[in-house]
Write a protein that holds these residues in place. Sequence first.
Motif, PDB file in Angstrom:
ATOM      1  N   LYS A  80     -55.940-118.886 -34.768  1.00  0.00           N
ATOM      2  CA  LYS A  80     -56.551-119.860 -35.674  1.00  0.00           C
ATOM      3  C   LYS A  80     -55.760-120.020 -36.960  1.00  0.00           C
ATOM      4  O   LYS A  80     -55.857-121.025 -37.636  1.00  0.00           O
ATOM      5  CB  LYS A  80     -57.978-119.439 -36.005  1.00  0.00           C
ATOM      6  CG  LYS A  80     -58.913-119.504 -34.812  1.00  0.00           C
ATOM      7  CD  LYS A  80     -60.330-119.233 -35.232  1.00  0.00           C
ATOM      8  CE  LYS A  80     -61.366-119.200 -34.163  1.00  0.00           C
ATOM      9  NZ  LYS A  80     -61.169-119.670 -32.892  1.00  0.00           N
ATOM     10  N   LYS A  81     -54.971-118.999 -37.331  1.00  0.00           N
ATOM     11  CA  LYS A  81     -54.136-119.108 -38.528  1.00  0.00           C
ATOM     12  C   LYS A  81     -52.826-118.355 -38.315  1.00  0.00           C
ATOM     13  O   LYS A  81     -52.735-117.458 -37.485  1.00  0.00           O
ATOM     14  CB  LYS A  81     -54.871-118.630 -39.777  1.00  0.00           C
ATOM     15  CG  LYS A  81     -55.340-117.206 -39.768  1.00  0.00           C
ATOM     16  CD  LYS A  81     -56.226-116.888 -40.956  1.00  0.00           C
ATOM     17  CE  LYS A  81     -55.394-116.417 -42.106  1.00  0.00           C
ATOM     18  NZ  LYS A  81     -56.120-115.832 -43.212  1.00  0.00           N
ATOM     19  N   ILE A  82     -51.819-118.750 -39.079  1.00  0.00           N
ATOM     20  CA  ILE A  82     -50.491-118.157 -38.971  1.00  0.00           C
ATOM     21  C   ILE A  82     -50.500-116.784 -39.627  1.00  0.00           C
ATOM     22  O   ILE A  82     -50.924-116.642 -40.767  1.00  0.00           O
ATOM     23  CB  ILE A  82     -49.433-119.058 -39.651  1.00  0.00           C
ATOM     24  CG1 ILE A  82     -49.358-120.420 -38.949  1.00  0.00           C
ATOM     25  CG2 ILE A  82     -48.074-118.393 -39.681  1.00  0.00           C
ATOM     26  CD1 ILE A  82     -48.856-120.382 -37.527  1.00  0.00           C
ATOM     27  N   THR A  83     -50.040-115.786 -38.896  1.00  0.00           N
ATOM     28  CA  THR A  83     -49.899-114.446 -39.470  1.00  0.00           C
ATOM     29  C   THR A  83     -48.533-114.346 -40.137  1.00  0.00           C
ATOM     30  O   THR A  83     -47.633-115.155 -39.882  1.00  0.00           O
ATOM     31  CB  THR A  83     -50.031-113.351 -38.396  1.00  0.00           C
ATOM     32  OG1 THR A  83     -48.967-113.499 -37.464  1.00  0.00           O
ATOM     33  CG2 THR A  83     -51.356-113.443 -37.665  1.00  0.00           C
ATOM     34  N   SER A  84     -48.361-113.341 -40.978  1.00  0.00           N
ATOM     35  CA  SER A  84     -47.120-113.229 -41.754  1.00  0.00           C
ATOM     36  C   SER A  84     -45.880-113.127 -40.857  1.00  0.00           C
ATOM     37  O   SER A  84     -44.816-113.566 -41.232  1.00  0.00           O
ATOM     38  CB  SER A  84     -47.190-112.040 -42.710  1.00  0.00           C
ATOM     39  OG  SER A  84     -47.359-110.838 -41.987  1.00  0.00           O
ATOM     40  N   GLY A  85     -45.994-112.567 -39.691  1.00  0.00           N
ATOM     41  CA  GLY A  85     -44.844-112.449 -38.795  1.00  0.00           C
ATOM     42  C   GLY A  85     -44.410-113.754 -38.155  1.00  0.00           C
ATOM     43  O   GLY A  85     -43.336-113.833 -37.567  1.00  0.00           O
ATOM     44  N   LEU A  86     -45.245-114.774 -38.269  1.00  0.00           N
ATOM     45  CA  LEU A  86     -44.922-116.066 -37.648  1.00  0.00           C
ATOM     46  C   LEU A  86     -44.402-117.104 -38.625  1.00  0.00           C
ATOM     47  O   LEU A  86     -44.002-118.193 -38.219  1.00  0.00           O
ATOM     48  CB  LEU A  86     -46.157-116.608 -36.918  1.00  0.00           C
ATOM     49  CG  LEU A  86     -46.580-115.838 -35.666  1.00  0.00           C
ATOM     50  CD1 LEU A  86     -47.928-116.329 -35.176  1.00  0.00           C
ATOM     51  CD2 LEU A  86     -45.535-115.983 -34.584  1.00  0.00           C
TER      52      LEU A  86
END
Length: 104
Positions: free
Chosen positions: A37-43
Amino acid sequence: MTDLEKLKKLTGESDEELLSLLLEEAESFVLSYTNRKKITSGLDKTVRDLAVIALNRRGTEGEDSRSAAGESYSFESAPKSIYEILNKYRLAKIGGKVHETKAE
């Protein structure tokens, strides 16, 4: 520095509306592919990389390969390294539902 500012530096492109659209579409692709649902820091970097690829491929949409002046070019949908990163963050669907850990 925002993703838009980073993309401007990386590409030299000054059209903020175009770059914003490419970032938006890259983010939508990443979220859809990873079932998140949301972008994580690794992406974050992967989203920018996909936006750069999309910018560089403008005008070659729909082509698999091209030859000109004795040089051949082939196009992948996205480099294998991008999919390797995306697969690390991909969430499985169980019973048609995705179970994502909620941030604290």
